[in-house]
Design an enzyme around this catalytic site. Sequence first.
Site, mmCIF file in Angstrom:
data_model
loop_
_atom_site.group_PDB
_atom_site.id
_atom_site.type_symbol
_atom_site.label_atom_id
_atom_site.label_comp_id
_atom_site.label_asym_id
_atom_site.label_seq_id
_atom_site.Cartn_x
_atom_site.Cartn_y
_atom_site.Cartn_z
ATOM 1 N N ARG A 113 46.816 24.516 30.132
ATOM 2 C CA ARG A 113 46.204 24.894 28.855
ATOM 3 C C ARG A 113 45.158 25.973 29.053
ATOM 4 N NH1 ARG A 113 44.369 19.876 25.947
ATOM 5 N NH2 ARG A 113 42.908 19.786 27.673
ATOM 6 N N TYR A 114 44.219 25.758 29.985
ATOM 7 C CA TYR A 114 43.239 26.800 30.303
ATOM 8 C C TYR A 114 43.881 27.714 31.338
ATOM 9 C CZ TYR A 114 40.190 23.135 28.481
ATOM 10 O OH TYR A 114 39.624 22.169 27.715
ATOM 11 N N ARG A 117 43.342 26.640 35.180
ATOM 12 C CA ARG A 117 43.459 25.241 35.598
ATOM 13 C C ARG A 117 44.777 24.632 35.170
ATOM 14 N NH1 ARG A 117 38.374 23.821 32.497
ATOM 15 N NH2 ARG A 117 38.435 26.072 32.447
ATOM 16 N N CYS A 126 48.850 2.578 36.622
ATOM 17 C CA CYS A 126 47.432 2.363 36.953
ATOM 18 C C CYS A 126 47.271 0.910 37.375
ATOM 19 C CB CYS A 126 46.537 2.612 35.750
ATOM 20 S SG CYS A 126 46.665 4.286 35.122
ATOM 21 N N CYS A 130 43.250 0.556 30.781
ATOM 22 C CA CYS A 130 42.011 0.574 30.007
ATOM 23 C C CYS A 130 42.390 0.719 28.538
ATOM 24 C CB CYS A 130 41.138 1.747 30.441
ATOM 25 S SG CYS A 130 41.100 1.956 32.226
ATOM 26 N N CYS A 133 42.419 4.202 26.764
ATOM 27 C CA CYS A 133 43.060 5.294 27.524
ATOM 28 C C CYS A 133 43.607 6.406 26.613
ATOM 29 C CB CYS A 133 44.194 4.726 28.366
ATOM 30 S SG CYS A 133 45.058 6.001 29.296
ATOM 31 N N ARG A 135 45.784 8.522 27.458
ATOM 32 C CA ARG A 135 47.221 8.750 27.722
ATOM 33 C C ARG A 135 48.041 7.484 27.524
ATOM 34 N NH1 ARG A 135 45.714 12.165 32.732
ATOM 35 N NH2 ARG A 135 44.867 13.949 31.616
ATOM 36 N N ASP A 295 37.941 9.871 22.998
ATOM 37 C CA ASP A 295 38.962 10.687 22.318
ATOM 38 C C ASP A 295 39.576 9.957 21.122
ATOM 39 O OD1 ASP A 295 38.717 12.780 24.133
ATOM 40 O OD2 ASP A 295 40.201 11.899 25.503
ATOM 41 N N ASP A 332 35.954 16.348 23.879
ATOM 42 C CA ASP A 332 37.181 17.114 24.134
ATOM 43 C C ASP A 332 37.860 17.247 22.774
ATOM 44 O OD1 ASP A 332 38.795 18.456 25.879
ATOM 45 O OD2 ASP A 332 39.099 16.742 27.224
ATOM 46 N N LYS A 339 36.781 21.278 25.963
ATOM 47 C CA LYS A 339 35.522 20.510 25.948
ATOM 48 C C LYS A 339 34.393 21.336 25.329
ATOM 49 C CE LYS A 339 36.405 17.720 30.026
ATOM 50 N NZ LYS A 339 37.625 18.438 30.426
HETATM 51 S S1 SF4 Z 1 41.909 5.528 31.535
HETATM 52 FE FE1 SF4 Z 1 44.168 5.478 31.370
HETATM 53 S S2 SF4 Z 1 44.887 6.755 33.068
HETATM 54 FE FE2 SF4 Z 1 42.748 6.217 33.500
HETATM 55 S S3 SF4 Z 1 42.854 4.352 34.741
HETATM 56 FE FE3 SF4 Z 1 42.605 3.694 32.623
HETATM 57 S S4 SF4 Z 1 44.712 3.371 31.890
HETATM 58 FE FE4 SF4 Z 1 44.853 4.604 33.748
#
Ligand code: SF4
Length: 369
Positions: A113-114, A117, A126, A130, A133, A135, A295, A332, A339
């Site tokens: 995108r940038y 980078r 993972c 979380c 998350c 993603r 986000d 972001d 950002k």
């Molecule tokens: S924030 Fe998302 S990508 Fe990062 S460790 Fe947690 S579940 Fe995995």
Amino acid sequence: MELVSSHPKQKKVSESEWLDWKWQIQNRIKDGSELEKTIRISSEEKEALLTCSEVFNFSATPYYLGLADPEDPNCPIRLQVLPRKEELHTRAWDRRDPLAEESYMPVKGVTHRYPDRALWYLSHVCAVYCRFCTRKRKVSQSADTPGAEDWKDAIHYFREHTEIKEVILSGGDPLNLSDSKLDYLLSELKSIPHINQVRIHTRYPVTLPMRITRELCQVLKKHFPIYLVTHFNHSKELTELVKERIGMLVKEGAVTVLNQAVLLKGINNSVGALTDLFYGLTKIGIKPYYLHQCDEVFGSSHFRVPIEEGVELMKQIRGSISGLCVPLYVVDLTGGGGKVPLPANYLEETKTSSYVFRNYKGDLYEIGF
Ligand code: SF4
């Protein structure tokens, strides 16, 4: 061998098993009945676990879950990892891909995108999922993980695009890969003359610190310099094992370690919680780098703190702790805008030949041009 812990499946666990990162991955807790053997969960939490895991999987290492208070429903570890029914609420601004990462994907697994980078997703797995998350649209679904052929395409793309100065290994968690695969990928990247730096984004130092081994440190040292950005959100996550393994990473791996935290309602949105986190990180050799506004990913609005509150928190913190410990508070921008820093405004007035500032205590100071 000393027995160190009771696993939720009611097996006694030896120290060598407990400290083996592969054992922790293989023995992740993934459902309510296993969870109930570790911590007390309410019927509401149990129901949320069933319904929310259909949208985004639940999983936690025995190590990380072991940090949770078994009785306290507001424990900051528990709130990060246990699904809540609020996850099913969708708000107008919620997005599946808030940072538009899939829209800037020239080859599978790479977001460019940038200009200077590129982000490279190496794993969709993972240790812990979380609940906030960004993603969650793809993390935990291994079916579409880029494979070896995709890696070749990505490396070819990095070689061809001389404007790329930095590659960020991300995921899921890139430290889910074996040491030999990481060694291969880092060797390829470091052989590209125009790449100035390589960064690794990983939450394993938080959720699976036993992944930091002497062997991994040797691989990382071989490819010096490596910048590793991790993701601690609360001082409860800074355990003795974390302290030991971060020390190893810094001293034996010669790695520069930084932290990006997310500002999360009920978890760290207080001066006390953030101060403890930032001091705690600096003490063990991690530089606080960013504090992110959460986000606008679907199912995470209950974690979001108003930006004015975040700015005020950072203003109070900047006045009371060393600048070395203070990260930059950023948002972001949804849609892939990048950002943007969220600074407090200290300038009260601009006069013809001077400026008037208000400091963190509320006192006014005037300085000339
Ligand atoms: S924030 Fe998302 S990508 Fe990062 S460790 Fe947690 S579940 Fe995995």
